[in-house]
Design an enzyme around this catalytic site. Sequence first.
Site, PDB file in Angstrom:
ATOM      1  N   CYS A 116      30.137  51.917 -46.101  1.00 48.29           N
ATOM      2  CA  CYS A 116      29.371  52.149 -47.321  1.00 48.29           C
ATOM      3  C   CYS A 116      27.929  52.540 -46.990  1.00 48.29           C
ATOM      4  CB  CYS A 116      29.360  50.888 -48.182  1.00 48.29           C
ATOM      5  SG  CYS A 116      30.987  50.315 -48.714  1.00 48.29           S
ATOM      6  N   HIS A 165      31.633  47.228 -42.560  1.00 46.03           N
ATOM      7  CA  HIS A 165      30.792  47.198 -43.744  1.00 46.03           C
ATOM      8  C   HIS A 165      29.480  47.924 -43.486  1.00 46.03           C
ATOM      9  CE1 HIS A 165      33.063  44.812 -46.517  1.00 46.03           C
ATOM     10  NE2 HIS A 165      33.140  43.756 -45.719  1.00 46.03           N
TER      11      HIS A 165
END
Length: 317
Positions: free
Chosen positions: A254, A198
């Site tokens: 991301c 992430h």
Amino acid sequence: MSSFAEKAEASIPAEIRMISGCRDEQTSADVSNVASFTLPDPAGRAGGACTSALLNIMYKDKHAPDDDISFQDVLLKMRDILSSKNFTQIPQLSSSRPMDISTKFDISQPDFHGNKRAVMVGINYIGQDGELRGCHNDVLNMKEYLMDVHGFEESNMNILLDDGVHTDPTKDNIMTAFREIVQQSEEGDVVYIHYSGHGASVRDDDGDEADGMDETLVPVDYNKSGLIRDDDLLTTLVVPMKKGVFVTAIMDCCHSGTILDLPFNFKADGEMDHMVADENYDFDPLTAIIGQLAAGNPMLATAMNVVDQGCGNCTIS
């Protein structure tokens, strides 16, 4: 007055190139089944879209391309592959030096004469909210590619996975791995950094970001230890890396477009045809870091052991 390129070289001694899976404002996909990317083992299982696209180009059927392929071609081909799978993310290439993007893609250098080292992090957040499935596979596939094509030795590869077998990718362990590879690397060495997991975007806490946001990595223990900000990576990994070390980083997460805060950028958006300097780039924080390094500031070496006060307004996506 020094030119922009001269300031960049003085502030970031190593030659560092980073491929990110998306721009800062974008999210990056974790693909549940990557069989359509025509990957080597473990094809058919999950993987990150960025890593899967890169391997599809550079290691399809476990073979490197027969013909030379440039950095520009790699980025544009990645974009085409992602677009064909209905992913909107735009791959981005950043560098500590101005570079000709028609240069042959390589993780090594023609004048390489040292050691090849790697730190590779894959986090699936097993049992947590936002659990992913492909990040371990990304690292294992890239490990095979590095060993098979680029001659990396397993003994010089530090693998962090939350699989109960490898070193756990906690904030402290990740930053320790980065500090160690900086300390170990010397002129002529090649370094590879990989992160699949992430990423998040949080409010800038020191006023050095034009968009008011810091890009971050999300360690497996982020709920307890906090995030790894781009400022932390700049202080611990980017600026201290020695002159003459050649670094390639892949950030498959991301909000990763400028996560290493490098001053030159190319976006594979179909509009850019060359790398450009970031006209808003601020060299002052780098100068301060260099000053602390020169002074032997002990706080700098342990800066990443400070625990963030939670994730602020970040959304794990």
